[in-house]
Design an enzyme around this catalytic site. Structure first.
Site, PDB file in Angstrom:
ATOM      1  CG  HIS A  18      -1.965  -0.945   1.351  1.00  0.00           C
ATOM      2  ND1 HIS A  18      -2.127  -1.760   2.437  1.00  0.00           N
ATOM      3  CD2 HIS A  18      -2.972  -1.251   0.496  1.00  0.00           C
ATOM      4  CE1 HIS A  18      -3.196  -2.529   2.252  1.00  0.00           C
ATOM      5  NE2 HIS A  18      -3.721  -2.257   1.086  1.00  0.00           N
ATOM      6  CE  LYS A  42     -10.947  -6.621   0.766  1.00  0.00           C
ATOM      7  NZ  LYS A  42      -9.748  -5.784   0.742  1.00  0.00           N
ATOM      8  NE  ARG A  92      -3.146  -6.663  -4.654  1.00  0.00           N
ATOM      9  CZ  ARG A  92      -3.892  -6.662  -3.575  1.00  0.00           C
ATOM     10  NH1 ARG A  92      -3.370  -6.952  -2.415  1.00  0.00           N
ATOM     11  NH2 ARG A  92      -5.174  -6.389  -3.647  1.00  0.00           N
ATOM     12  CB  SER A 130      -4.602  -6.451   4.505  1.00  0.00           C
ATOM     13  OG  SER A 130      -4.323  -5.143   4.075  1.00  0.00           O
TER      14      SER A 130
HETATM   15  P1  ADP Z   1      -6.112  -5.634   0.341  1.00  0.00           P
HETATM   16  O1  ADP Z   1      -6.997  -5.927   1.517  1.00  0.00           O
HETATM   17  O2  ADP Z   1      -6.293  -6.549  -0.823  1.00  0.00           O
HETATM   18  O3  ADP Z   1      -4.656  -5.442   0.692  1.00  0.00           O
HETATM   19  P2  ADP Z   1      -7.163  -2.901   0.177  1.00  0.00           P
HETATM   20  O4  ADP Z   1      -8.624  -2.761  -0.045  1.00  0.00           O
HETATM   21  O5  ADP Z   1      -6.678  -2.498   1.507  1.00  0.00           O
HETATM   22  O6  ADP Z   1      -6.636  -4.310  -0.253  1.00  0.00           O
HETATM   23  O7  ADP Z   1      -6.364  -2.150  -0.952  1.00  0.00           O
HETATM   24  C1  ADP Z   1      -6.390  -0.795  -1.241  1.00  0.00           C
HETATM   25  C2  ADP Z   1      -5.697  -0.576  -2.563  1.00  0.00           C
HETATM   26  O8  ADP Z   1      -4.332  -0.934  -2.484  1.00  0.00           O
HETATM   27  C3  ADP Z   1      -6.275  -1.394  -3.719  1.00  0.00           C
HETATM   28  O9  ADP Z   1      -6.260  -0.582  -4.868  1.00  0.00           O
HETATM   29  C4  ADP Z   1      -5.313  -2.541  -3.850  1.00  0.00           C
HETATM   30  O10 ADP Z   1      -5.298  -3.050  -5.167  1.00  0.00           O
HETATM   31  C5  ADP Z   1      -4.016  -1.844  -3.518  1.00  0.00           C
HETATM   32  N1  ADP Z   1      -2.999  -2.763  -3.059  1.00  0.00           N
HETATM   33  C6  ADP Z   1      -3.036  -3.555  -1.970  1.00  0.00           C
HETATM   34  N2  ADP Z   1      -1.894  -4.270  -1.855  1.00  0.00           N
HETATM   35  C7  ADP Z   1      -1.106  -3.905  -2.911  1.00  0.00           C
HETATM   36  C8  ADP Z   1       0.184  -4.280  -3.375  1.00  0.00           C
HETATM   37  N3  ADP Z   1       0.889  -5.224  -2.732  1.00  0.00           N
HETATM   38  N4  ADP Z   1       0.669  -3.707  -4.497  1.00  0.00           N
HETATM   39  C9  ADP Z   1      -0.078  -2.783  -5.144  1.00  0.00           C
HETATM   40  N5  ADP Z   1      -1.306  -2.381  -4.787  1.00  0.00           N
HETATM   41  C10 ADP Z   1      -1.811  -2.929  -3.679  1.00  0.00           C
END
Ligand code: ADP
Length: 162
Positions: A18, A42, A92, A130
């Site tokens: 993130h 979620k 991703r 996460s």
């Molecule tokens: P997650 O629970 O899958 O980590 P979130 O809803 O918290 O996802 O993600 C917020 C944003 O950050 C989304 O656009 C998600 O695609 C992006 N994101 C999460 N992890 C990564 C990563 N490792 N690389 C790039 N973008 C990411």
């Protein structure tokens, strides 16, 4: 006029994947708001909204143009209200794409002047989410390479309490 982008997500908890997207967005736009949102698909989540916001604030120390906020409403309403020009999302793997594409189309319909901008993940963060952090932590694995150092201990503590 300064350009504002919003980086929305669950951030349960924030990872270095993130942070990579947030810091890249901070170079492209004058101001960035990282927006903690409740994702109805979620259920629950491990951390409260306040904890997620606090974790992000403690992780973005050296990014002066980044703020953190929380919303339990509709993203499109939030970005219009704030006058944002873009929603920034990280991409991703292919499985992210279909869902993100649908969300981007819906948001374009609801907030016509706001563009969704996708930043492609760096290869080292391709697998990182996460959920992966929570799973590794739950089984006692080392999450040091996956989360910002400032919040690592708080994350582990909470996972162990469960
Ligand atoms: P997650 O629970 O899958 O980590 P979130 O809803 O918290 O996802 O993600 C917020 C944003 O950050 C989304 O656009 C998600 O695609 C992006 N994101 C999460 N992890 C990564 C990563 N490792 N690389 C790039 N973008 C990411």
């Amino acid at each position: 006029m300064s350009s504002l982008a919003v980086c929305p997500g669950s951030f349960d908890p924030v990872t270095i994947g993130h942070l990579n997207i947030i810091s890249r967005a901070a170079k492209l736009f004058d101001r960035v708001i990282v927006l903690v949102m409740i994702n109805p698909r979620k259920n629950g989540g491990l951390f409260t909204a306040e904890e997620r916001v606090d974790f992000i604030r403690r992780s973005i120390g050296d990014l002066p143009n980044v703020e953190v906020d929380f919303s339990d409403g509709l993203l499109a309403d939030y970005v219009v209200r704030k006058g944002a020009v873009a929603i920034v999302k990280g991409l991703r793997v292919l499985s992210d794409y279909e869902d993100e594409f649908k969300q981007a189309l819906a948001n374009k319909k609801l907030a016509q002047n706001v563009e969704t901008v996708f930043l492609v993940t760096e290869t080292e963060y391709m697998f990182l989410s996460s959920s992966v952090v929570k799973e590794i932590g739950y089984f006692g694995g080392d999450i040091s390479d996956f989360v910002p150092p400032a919040i690592k201990d708080d994350i582990i503590k909470r996972i162990r309490e469960r």
